[in-house]
Enzyme design. Structure first.
Site, mmCIF file in Angstrom:
data_model
loop_
_atom_site.group_PDB
_atom_site.id
_atom_site.type_symbol
_atom_site.label_atom_id
_atom_site.label_comp_id
_atom_site.label_asym_id
_atom_site.label_seq_id
_atom_site.Cartn_x
_atom_site.Cartn_y
_atom_site.Cartn_z
ATOM 1 C CB SER A 53 100.586 65.417 -42.665
ATOM 2 O OG SER A 53 99.425 65.977 -42.962
ATOM 3 C CG ASP A 67 82.730 69.947 -46.726
ATOM 4 O OD1 ASP A 67 82.654 68.649 -47.083
ATOM 5 O OD2 ASP A 67 81.585 70.360 -46.392
ATOM 6 C CD GLU A 126 77.752 65.676 -45.864
ATOM 7 O OE1 GLU A 126 76.657 65.336 -46.188
ATOM 8 O OE2 GLU A 126 78.615 66.193 -46.526
ATOM 9 C CG ASP A 172 78.355 68.624 -49.996
ATOM 10 O OD1 ASP A 172 78.738 68.463 -48.941
ATOM 11 O OD2 ASP A 172 77.997 69.610 -50.458
#
Length: 822
Positions: free
Chosen positions: A262, A334, A195, A337
């Site tokens: 992975s 996600d 971000e 934030d």
């Protein structure tokens, strides 16, 4: 003269004797901490005797009368072999590295304290179910039994490293294990840094070019991003590179390029030659000596389980039982934030909320620093999460005046039941039962692959933040934390997590690639870890109608680069077999020879070939040439080649070919010119670095796996005994992934990859195999310090059997723990 010679000879002899005595003393003291595996020891806290049978690879098979006693035995075995590693992990999670390592690790401790990892772990202890609470306590008792043994028997302080630092080792607590689990989450999450980077790049270049250098996974639509200067007015664009966390190998905060990766894939009985399910898993983390992984087998009341553990935690994280096999891959959910929090101009101790200004939650903490004065910091939290200083992750460069930044993260939870979920998974007997355990898993998010005798399934586990559809940036950029539309509304229901069960194709897999095509806010993520390996994996899976253990091993070890196969025709298409004849020894002739080699190459990143090194050097120089013009010093943040970016540029997708033109020059450069100049620059670097002919180059020379000791690895002379270096095949985008360092004088060193590999065949479970990248012991003087490393490098494995007789047949020792006082 003769007298002088005699005195010099005497002095030399005395120096040699003193050196031998000093060396012998050091060796004696260090060797004292080598555990004796063939022993009978009294251990307070046990209800009944425990046996730890170590097979010929030093894998402990722990047998006890109850599950609690078995976890006691695992704690004892972990401490015997990895006590130093465990205590360093604990210190890291507690924010107490600086007590031993001084000011070098102060910034790490400060950030870990601000995240309050250990405080959250302590509060999470009471959130565990009774079984997990008992397992955590029994495991801690086992660790402490070995610490007591070290102290009572003067066993060299438990590990050679302890001689360099204060000898006291605090007793292990259940919270320590939960804290280490949270610490691993630090290595797996990079959305915060992404971000920040996206915000900084968007301030420097046009929005359509941001989607080139930070692209979405192919095949997705791109939502228009807001202008960051509108979100954060007053931010001054900066091209300065981000400051990196000090502490070197001790830092758990890896740059975004080194987020966990992975591979995990499975086949149903209909796609298996022997009629049983198959599963392969190889989690990727930063290399170290010893490896972060430790192999173990536990005999629980529900049956035996065997696989990979992390010292400090009482769980088999990847492995199998007689009924179930499981593996994990980072989901790239996600789960972070960054929130911009506006300060009250009249009172900087308050921040803006939807309901007006409210005070920060604050607490002071003292960080003790070796050979320096203690440092006191004030930790602050908002409703969105902990406040982080601007000198971490470059946050200051994207924060407007009068604001601070806070981090929202699912990991920062004081009632985290992820350990309970992992222990439930070990006892599950079917796919459906295993999938249900994910309901209790919070963070870090993973893609859990499970197979039983009949069925295969994959589920994303971990809490998914509930964002509103009107979120300003859809989680891609830092946003104002006082706006309701940006704030998290708790977590989504577990039913929203992607699940794939018993597909018609009979094959499931994940290489950190995009899983689902769902609109925001059910999108899972905008940033995924792979767009390349998945293509090679699909080709290998589709090549056979049925698979075997051997074909899964072949896929796990595959070193053919789909990326090289797809990009070379793009960037070299106008260069191959063109140009005028050039004399031998000229730069033009060297370029032509390089192109001839690459034209005949199949993309295999084999350690014995020159082509992978030529290709890697070329792509590295090419990307740097393309972005340096627009990004300036910020270009150093893009340490690894992004294949999607290169493809967009050379296919001129949405005008991305503009990256080929150097803005500062009067001429208009073409992509072909940039490719040619980059190749010449790469060949010059190769000549200066390695010399000789192109044919004499070897990828393995540059692509050595660095398994370095995080503390002693840079100490002169000692480093030759504690570091493990091996030439390896593979590369950044191969299934057998060996992620390169990306920076420094050795940019192609292999520093991140599959520290654990496992392949499970439920048609014949005892033919299942696994391996780790170093050895079981963390003691440099142990023969088990690196004995598995050579097998790992050669692509070999050791058996994964639950048969006690096989473990005993060639055991290196049996430790019997019996109840009783010391």
């Amino acid at each position: 003269m003769a007298a002088l010679f005699r005195w010099l000879l005497r002095l030399f002899t005395a120096a040699v004797i003193l050196a031998v005595l000093a060396g012998g003393t050091v060796y004696y003291l260090a060797a004292r901490s080598l555990p004796e595996y063939e022993a009978t020891l009294a251990a307070p806290g046990l209800d009944a005797p425990v046996e730890i049978v170590r097979d010929n690879a030093n894998v402990p098979h722990v047998f006890g009368a109850s599950d609690k006693d078995v976890f006691f035995g695992l704690g004892f075995a972990h401490a015997q072999d990895r006590l130093w590693q465990m205590t360093v992990l604990r210190r890291t999670a507690q924010g107490r590295l600086s007590e031993n390592f001084g000011a070098e690790t102060l910034k790490i401790d400060e950030l870990v304290r601000r995240l309050d990892l250990y405080g959250l772990a302590q509060s999470s202890v009471k959130a565990q179910d009774p079984y997990a609470a008992g397992a955590l306590q029994a495991y801690a008792d086992g660790v402490n039994a070995w610490i007591a043994r070290v102290n009572s028997d003067a066993r060299g302080r438990g590990a050679p490293e302890f001689f360099l630092f204060p000898p006291e080792v605090a007793l292990w607590q259940p919270a320590d294990s939960i804290a280490i689990a949270k610490l691993m989450g630090l290595r797996l999450s990079t959305h915060l840094e992404t971000e920040v980077l996206r915000a900084r790049v968007s301030l420097l270049i046009d929005p359509e070019r941001v989607r080139d250098i930070l692209p979405d996974a192919p095949g997705t639509g791109l939502a228009a991003l807001p202008d960051y200067s509108d979100i954060a007015p007053g931010v001054v664009p900066s091209a300065a590179p981000l400051s990196r966390m000090a502490g070197g190998a001790l830092s758990p905060f890896a740059p975004r390029a080194f987020a966990s990766a992975s591979n995990v894939f499975a086949a149903a009985p209909t796609r298996s030659a022997a009629g049983g399910t198959l599963l392969a898993n190889d989690p990727h983390l930063g290399f170290s000596a010893p490896a972060i992984w430790y192999l173990a087998r536990l005999e629980l009341a529900t049956g035996g389980v065997i696989g990979g553990t992390i010292p400090g935690m009482p769980m088999i994280l990847a492995g199998r039982s007689a009924h179930l096999g499981w593996g994990m891959a980072s989901s790239y959910l996600d789960d972070q934030d960054v929130f911009l929090e506006q300060l009250n101009p009249d009172n900087p101790e308050e921040y803006r909320t939807p309901d007006g200004f409210e005070p920060f939650e604050t607490r002071r903490t003292i960080i003790r620093v070796a050979e320096a004065e203690p440092v006191t910091i004030t930790m602050r939290w908002t409703a969105n999460g902990p406040v982080l200083p601007g000198d971490h992750f470059g946050l200051g460069s994207i924060t407007p005046p009068g604001h601070v930044t806070a981090l929202g993260w699912t990991l920062l939870n004081g009632a985290d039941t992820s350990v309970s979920a992992a222990l439930k998974l070990m006892r599950a007997r079917s796919v459906d039962e295993a999938l249900e355990t994910g309901r209790f898993y919070i963070a870090p998010s993973q893609n859990l692959m499970v197979v039983d005798q009949d069925t295969i399934a994959m589920q994303t586990i971990g809490a998914m933040p509930r964002r509103l559809a009107g979120h300003q940036s859809e989680g891609r950029l830092p946003v104002p934390g006082w706006k309701d539309e940006n704030r998290w509304q708790g977590w989504l229901n577990y039913a929203a997590n992607p699940r794939f069960r018993a597909p018609e194709s009979g094959i499931l897999g994940n290489t950190n690639n995009k899983l689902v095509e769902r609109p925001f806010p059910l999108h899972v993520s905008h940033d995924w870890g792979d767009t390349q390996r998945i293509e090679r994996w699909k080709a290998l899976m589709e090549r056979r109608s049925v698979h075997t253990r051997e074909s899964f091993i072949e896929a796990q070890l595959d070193t053919v680069s789909f990326t090289a196969q797809s990009l070379l025709p793009l960037i070299a298409g106008d260069l191959w077999f063109t140009g005028d004849p050039a004399p031998a020894g000229s730069p033009e002739r060297r370029r032509q020879r390089a192109l001839e080699l690459l034209a005949a190459w199949n993309g295999e990143m084999n350690e014995h070939l020159p082509e992978p090194l030529i290709y890697a050097a070329w792509l590295r120089q090419l990307q740097d040439r393309l972005i340096r013009d627009e990004l300036g010093p910020l270009a150093v943040e893009f340490t690894h080649v992004d294949p999607v970016f290169i493809e967009r540029v050379f296919r001129d997708i949405d005008g991305a070919g503009a990256w080929c033109d150097i803005r500062q020059s009067g001429a208009v450069e073409t992509c072909t010119e940039m490719a040619r100049r980059s190749l010449d620059e790469a060949l010059l670097w190769l000549d200066e670095t390695y010399g000789g002919s192109l044919e004499s180059l070897r990828w393995g020379t540059a692509h050595q796996a660095w398994h370095d000791h995080p503390v002693l690895g840079e100490v002169p002379f000692v480093k030759w005994f504690v570091n493990i270096r091996q030439p390896t095949s593979g590369g950044d985008n191969t299934l057998n992934r060996g992620l390169t360092r990306g920076t420094g004088p050795e940019p192609f060193a292999n520093v991140h990859g599959a520290g654990f590999r496992g392949v499970y065949d439920f048609a014949d479970p005892d033919s299942s195999v696994f391996v780790i990248s170093t050895g079981q012991s963390g003691h440099p003087l142990s023969r088990h310090y690196d004995d598995l490393g050579e097998l790992w490098r050669r692509g070999e494995y050791i058996p994964m059997s639950l048969d006690p007789a096989l473990a005993r047949a060639a055991a290196v020792g049996v430790t019997r723990l019996v109840p009783g006082a010391e």
